[in-house]
Write an enzyme that holds these catalytic residues in place. Structure first.
Site, PDB file in Angstrom:
ATOM      1  N   SER A  15    -111.904   3.349 -45.756  1.00 11.13           N
ATOM      2  CA  SER A  15    -111.277   4.598 -46.190  1.00 11.13           C
ATOM      3  C   SER A  15    -110.092   4.926 -45.285  1.00 11.13           C
ATOM      4  O   SER A  15    -109.830   4.232 -44.308  1.00 11.13           O
ATOM      5  CB  SER A  15    -112.276   5.754 -46.122  1.00 11.13           C
ATOM      6  N   CYS A  16    -109.387   6.006 -45.620  1.00  7.97           N
ATOM      7  CA  CYS A  16    -108.231   6.417 -44.816  1.00  7.97           C
ATOM      8  C   CYS A  16    -108.596   7.484 -43.799  1.00  7.97           C
ATOM      9  O   CYS A  16    -107.710   8.201 -43.315  1.00  7.97           O
ATOM     10  CB  CYS A  16    -107.128   6.921 -45.729  1.00  7.97           C
ATOM     11  N   LEU A  17    -109.870   7.624 -43.493  1.00  5.90           N
ATOM     12  CA  LEU A  17    -110.272   8.625 -42.501  1.00  5.90           C
ATOM     13  C   LEU A  17    -110.380   7.989 -41.123  1.00  5.90           C
ATOM     14  O   LEU A  17    -111.059   6.974 -40.960  1.00  5.90           O
ATOM     15  CB  LEU A  17    -111.632   9.235 -42.861  1.00  5.90           C
ATOM     16  N   GLU A  18    -109.736   8.603 -40.167  1.00  7.57           N
ATOM     17  CA  GLU A  18    -109.803   8.122 -38.784  1.00  7.57           C
ATOM     18  C   GLU A  18    -111.264   8.043 -38.325  1.00  7.57           C
ATOM     19  O   GLU A  18    -111.648   7.187 -37.546  1.00  7.57           O
ATOM     20  CB  GLU A  18    -109.003   9.100 -37.906  1.00  7.57           C
TER      21      GLU A  18
ATOM     22  N   HIS B 277    -112.938   8.016 -52.387  1.00  6.72           N
ATOM     23  CA  HIS B 277    -111.841   7.050 -52.598  1.00  6.72           C
ATOM     24  C   HIS B 277    -112.031   6.252 -53.888  1.00  6.72           C
ATOM     25  O   HIS B 277    -111.477   5.153 -54.011  1.00  6.72           O
ATOM     26  CB  HIS B 277    -111.793   6.014 -51.459  1.00  6.72           C
TER      27      HIS B 277
END
Ligand SMILES: *Cc1c(COP(=O)(O)O)cnc(C)c1O
EC number: 4.1.1.20
Length: 462
Positions: free
Chosen positions: A393-396, A435
């Site tokens: 995913s694009c979550l840090e 997502h």
């Protein structure tokens, strides 16, 4: 990159499990990863049967009459419910969806206990119609249940009264002493509309003595209720039977060694936030310990109190019935190097490994599986490769594992990471199609004795 020498990165191997190893070495998981094109879980329902049988044996050995209800929230798969239906085992549900699911798989209403706070009207009504046992959480819920049972339901409402644990006074569940006294009066007044079968509790934590202590108090409450003319012939001691994931030495060494620099971004977890991955008394042995303990203020074991008073003991294990009954498989889709360690990116997210969402981390080491089976140390001698594991995913913050795991060799894209023993709460409690990633399917591996065979936990609808 040659890794940090192994001893400098703490490791926590799960207990050896030959059967799971055989699956890992069989090549089947790569086939399945190819078929599904994403992460998946595999389930071993015969392990559920074995765990259930162990609880029954513990009851028999103690000479105590009892019933086991599988706490459904621990895992959403159909496989466990199919086993419960087939073996006449009870199920603990806490929502209408869960109740429908268990009835739909053939579990009889009389074998269901409905727990959870302030249950909605429809859940209560269907519970009564199905002859299920309702653990009543509070007085207003009791009033609603009595009202329902009076307005033409075909059966009396079977119920337990849930005790707020005196040792956990901040619990938001159950009734205190004064409320229970009122509840008993209301049950007496309700007459034939209800069948007050006893009391229940569910404690946080895994200690056995507090369970025996409170169970002893509930037996006394049953005796009082019987004097009032109520049935009160059973108590439920809830769940919270620990699972032992790792060996004592490994667990203590891990706790002693772990420091922020062993984690990606120096993320620090505090030890009390970890599940106790080693538990000297676990599963059916924890039930044995509860039954053989002497409740506070008494002289006899809980087992003899139950026998003498003709009281049945109910329990609602979730995690413990799922011990070693499944694992989660992710495919490595990227390997990047950082300063002294790597970051693997896998084809799923931390939403499929729930512990991360409780400000904690699932610690038993994931196993690296190549197309040839479990990874062995690199023959070129480049050494271990410590790496954290990130989600796609694009979550840090989407890491399945912040800890730098000392993999025996540098993983390659397409290798699999198998997180062991994840059936209890890890797989699906927090899963989400975030997502637009698909939810990982569940594959059932039936114990056929030979080559592993698989089927989907839920067959696709035609
Ligand atoms: C969650 C829960 C359980 C199961 O707990 P485990 O720790 O998985 O054994 C049992 N009873 C109640 C009321 C629960 O809420």
């Amino acid at each position: 990159m040659t890794g940090i020498p192994l001893p400098l990165v703490p490791t926590l191997p799960a207990h050896p499990d030959l059967q799971t190893d055989a699956v890992l070495d069989s090549g089947l998981l790569h086939e399945l990863a190819h078929a599904f094109g994403g992460p998946f879980h595999f389930l071993l329902p015969h392990r559920f049967d074995d765990n259930l049988a162990a609880f029954r044996t513990a009851l028999d050995e103690a000479g105590v009459d009892g019933r086991v209800y599988y706490a459904k929230k621990a895992n959403k798969a159909a496989a466990w419910i199919e086993r419960c239906a087939a073996t006449g085992t009870g199920v603990d549900v806490a929502s209408l969806g869960e109740l429908r699911e268990v009835l739909g798989h053939g579990v009889r209403g009389e074998n269901v206990v409905v727990t959870g706070p302030a249950k909605n009207e429809e859940l209560l009504r269907i519970a009564v119609l199905q002859g299920a046992l309702t653990a009543v959480d509070c007085l207003d819920e009791l009033d609603r249940l009595i009202a329902l049972a009076r307005t033409g339901a075909v059966r009396p409402a079977r119920l337990l009264l849930r005790r707020l644990p005196p040792a956990q006074p901040h619990s938001r569940f159950g009734m205190d002493e004064a409320e229970l006294a009122q509840a008993l009066e209301r049950c007496v007044r309700a007459g034939d509309a209800v069948r007050m079968e006893g009391f229940s509790f569910h404690l946080s934590g895994y200690a056995t003595q507090p369970r025996a202590d409170l169970a002893g108090q509930l037996v006394d409450l049953c005796l009082k209720a019987r004097v009032m003319g109520l049935q009160a012939d059973r108590i439920s001691i809830g769940g919270g039977f620990a699972v032992d994931y790792a060996a004592a030495d490994d667990w203590h060494a891990f706790l002693a060694a772990q420091r922020p620099e062993h984690y990606h971004a120096r993320k620090a977890f505090s030890a009390p936030d970890f599940y106790p991955y080693h538990s000297p008394v676990a599963g059916a042995d924890a039930l044995r310990a509860v039954l053989s303990a002497v409740p506070e203020g008494g002289h006899d074991s809980l087992a003899s109190r139950l026998r003498e008073t003709g009281t049945l003991v109910l329990m609602e294990p979730g995690r413990a019935l799922l011990d070693r009954a499944g694992a989660s498989v992710f495919r490595v889709q990227g390997v990047k190097d950082r300063d002294g360690y790597g970051i693997l990116t896998v084809d799923g997210t931390s939403l499929s490994l729930s512990e991360q969402w409780f400000n904690s981390e699932y610690l038993p080491d994931p196993v690296l599986v190549t197309p040839d089976g479990r990874a062995r140390p690199d023959p070129a001698g480049t050494g271990a490769f410590p790496a954290a594991v990130g989600g796609a995913s694009c979550l840090e913050s989407d890491l399945l594992t912040w800890r730098k795991i000392p993999f025996p060799t540098r993983p390659s894209v397409g290798d699999l990471l198998v997180y062991p023993n994840t059936a209890g709460y890890q797989m699906d409690s927090n899963e989400s199609p975030f997502h637009d990633l698909p939810l990982p399917p569940k594959v059932v591996l039936d114990d056929t004795g030979g080559r592993p065979r698989w089927r989907l936990d839920r067959r696709p609808a035609c």
